[in-house]
Each structure stands twice: as C-alpha cells, then as structure tokens.
Design a protein around this motif. Structure first.
Motif, short mmCIF file in Angstrom:
data_model
loop_
_atom_site.label_atom_id
_atom_site.label_comp_id
_atom_site.label_asym_id
_atom_site.label_seq_id
_atom_site.Cartn_x
_atom_site.Cartn_y
_atom_site.Cartn_z
N GLY A 194 0.78 -1.23 0.00
CA GLY A 194 0.00 0.00 0.00
C GLY A 194 0.81 1.28 0.00
O GLY A 194 1.93 1.35 -0.51
N ARG A 195 0.22 2.34 0.58
CA ARG A 195 0.85 3.64 0.79
C ARG A 195 1.39 4.29 -0.48
O ARG A 195 2.41 4.95 -0.46
CB ARG A 195 1.94 3.52 1.86
CG ARG A 195 1.32 3.17 3.20
CD ARG A 195 2.26 2.63 4.24
NE ARG A 195 1.47 2.14 5.36
CZ ARG A 195 0.98 0.90 5.44
NH1 ARG A 195 1.23 0.02 4.50
NH2 ARG A 195 0.23 0.55 6.47
N CYS A 196 0.69 4.05 -1.60
CA CYS A 196 1.07 4.65 -2.89
C CYS A 196 2.51 4.34 -3.27
O CYS A 196 3.17 5.15 -3.94
CB CYS A 196 0.86 6.16 -2.86
SG CYS A 196 -0.84 6.71 -2.65
N ALA A 197 3.03 3.19 -2.82
CA ALA A 197 4.44 2.87 -3.08
C ALA A 197 4.73 2.81 -4.57
O ALA A 197 5.82 3.21 -5.01
CB ALA A 197 4.80 1.55 -2.42
N ASP A 198 3.77 2.32 -5.37
CA ASP A 198 4.00 2.26 -6.81
C ASP A 198 4.20 3.66 -7.38
O ASP A 198 5.03 3.86 -8.27
CB ASP A 198 2.83 1.56 -7.50
CG ASP A 198 1.50 2.27 -7.25
OD1 ASP A 198 1.11 2.39 -6.08
OD2 ASP A 198 0.86 2.71 -8.23
N TYR A 199 3.46 4.63 -6.85
CA TYR A 199 3.59 6.01 -7.32
C TYR A 199 4.89 6.64 -6.80
O TYR A 199 5.59 7.34 -7.53
CB TYR A 199 2.39 6.82 -6.85
CG TYR A 199 2.45 8.27 -7.24
CD1 TYR A 199 2.33 8.67 -8.56
CD2 TYR A 199 2.64 9.26 -6.26
CE1 TYR A 199 2.39 10.01 -8.91
CE2 TYR A 199 2.70 10.60 -6.60
CZ TYR A 199 2.57 10.97 -7.93
OH TYR A 199 2.65 12.30 -8.27
N ALA A 200 5.22 6.37 -5.54
CA ALA A 200 6.44 6.92 -4.94
C ALA A 200 7.68 6.44 -5.69
O ALA A 200 8.68 7.15 -5.76
CB ALA A 200 6.53 6.53 -3.47
N LEU A 201 7.61 5.24 -6.27
CA LEU A 201 8.76 4.65 -6.96
C LEU A 201 8.62 4.69 -8.47
O LEU A 201 9.38 4.02 -9.18
CB LEU A 201 8.94 3.20 -6.50
CG LEU A 201 9.16 3.01 -4.99
CD1 LEU A 201 9.21 1.53 -4.65
CD2 LEU A 201 10.41 3.72 -4.51
#
Length: 220
Positions: free
Chosen positions: A124-131
C-alpha cells in the motif's frame, strides 16, 4: 538514464540475483497483505507494511501515533484544521505544510529509502507512485469478489455479514480516496499498475506463485 536506474543492493537466492521491488495495492479482505508476507518470506527479502510507519516516524521526528492516524486515509480538512496547532511545534514546519502533508512526505521518503536498500515487498501507501520511473519495480493490485472478501473479513474479525460488509466497503473507500488524492491515478484500475490479480480465482497460494513467476520474468 537517471530516475529509471536501479538504486540498491541485489539479493542472491538460489543462484538468482533479485533486485525487484514488489509493491502491492489491495482490496480489503483480498488477502493482499498475506500474499505479500508469504512472498517476501519465500524470496527471503524484507517485507514492509506498518514497519514503514515506524521508520518514517523515527526519521521525521513526528510522533508515531500520527502515522497511525493518517495511515492510508484520505485528506480530511476538518481534522487538519483541528491539528494545526500541533503542526507549528514541529521542527522545520512551514505555514504551507499541513500535518497530513508532512506525514505523507515522510512516508514517501521512507518508501524510497527502503527501496534503495534492495529488493523488498511494500504494501500500500502509494508505493507504486512513490517509486514511479524506477525500472526494477513491479506494481501489483490484488482484488477478489466482494462476497468472498466479506466472508473472509467476517471470519478474521469475528463479525456478522452485515458488519463485515460495512467494514470492507469503508476500508476500500478509504484506501481509494488516499491513493487517488496522492497519486492522481485510479485505485484498482488496470492501467494504474503492471498487473491486477484476482485472488478469488487463484487463491492466496496460487496468486503468490503467479507473482513469483512475474518476478522471475522481471529479473530476466
């Protein structure tokens, strides 16, 4: 190449060098977290969920309870206003930095930091977006039919079907609002991730095996 270059340490397992960061978005009750735990254990790489909140709190100087309060929650104007007085007591806090924004940025910084340390599974936690932009990231979304998820939550939390349904819908709504606010992408949409997998079709074991195969293909 700059942002898309991989930053981190490879993990060798059975002669195979693993460098992939697996991010998992998930519908509530789909088993996404459990799949992530089992996958990380099998690949012998770190798993991050609530651990990210503690790490973010330690690095930022913010109270760890604040990360629990804002964890994967949509932006709340009323709550932000109520917490404004706390914000001004924080080192380096500016007038334009809401408490929610500070927590969010600290969490994103932590996601990037642990990803830079080597292969891992991040929930979760928008990790795909953060990375976004890193070529060693495999972004996944785990979903399942609503009735199946309701039954799973009812068993896990010892709830009747009506209360389990309310909890599933509430959590899905919260996660969607958080993801869509901070990433500007659609939560659960096929074009927001590399792969969307239905754990109701394959089961947790089968879904994990599919993800492991995807990681192997990504490594090649």
């Amino acid at each position: 190449m700059t942002a898309c270059l991989w930053e981190g340490t490879e993990k060798t397992r059975g002669g195979l060098s693993i460098r992939t960061i697996i991010t998992i978005g998930r519908q509530f009750g789909s088993g996404g977290r459990e799949i992530g735990v089992r996958l990380a254990k099998k690949l012998e790489i770190p798993f991050y969920d609530k651990e990210l909140l503690k790490a973010a709190a330690e690095k930022s100087g913010l109270c760890e309870n604040l990360f629990d309060t804002f964890d994967e929650r949509p932006k709340s104007l009323l709550y932000s206003i109520a917490m404004d007085s706390y914000m001004f007591a924080l080192p380096g806090a500016g007038v334009s930095d809401s408490l929610e924004q500070q927590v969010h940025l600290a969490t994103f910084d932590t996601v990037r930091r642990v990803a830079g340390e080597g292969p891992c599974v991040i929930i979760g936690r928008c990790a795909d977006y953060a990375l976004e932009g890193r070529d060693n990231v495999l972004s996944l979304f785990i979903h399942a039919p609503l009735e199946r998820r309701i039954a799973a939550v009812a068993r896990r939390q010892n709830l009747d079907a009506d209360k389990a349904r309310q909890e599933v819908l509430r959590m899905d709504k919260r996660r969607a609002a958080y993801y869509e606010y901070y990433s500007a992408k659609k939560w659960g949409a096929v074009d927001s991730y590399h792969f969307c997998l239905n754990s109701g079709v394959f089961g947790q074991e089968g879904t994990m095996e599919i993800v492991e195969k995807l990681v192997q293909m990504k490594e090649r």
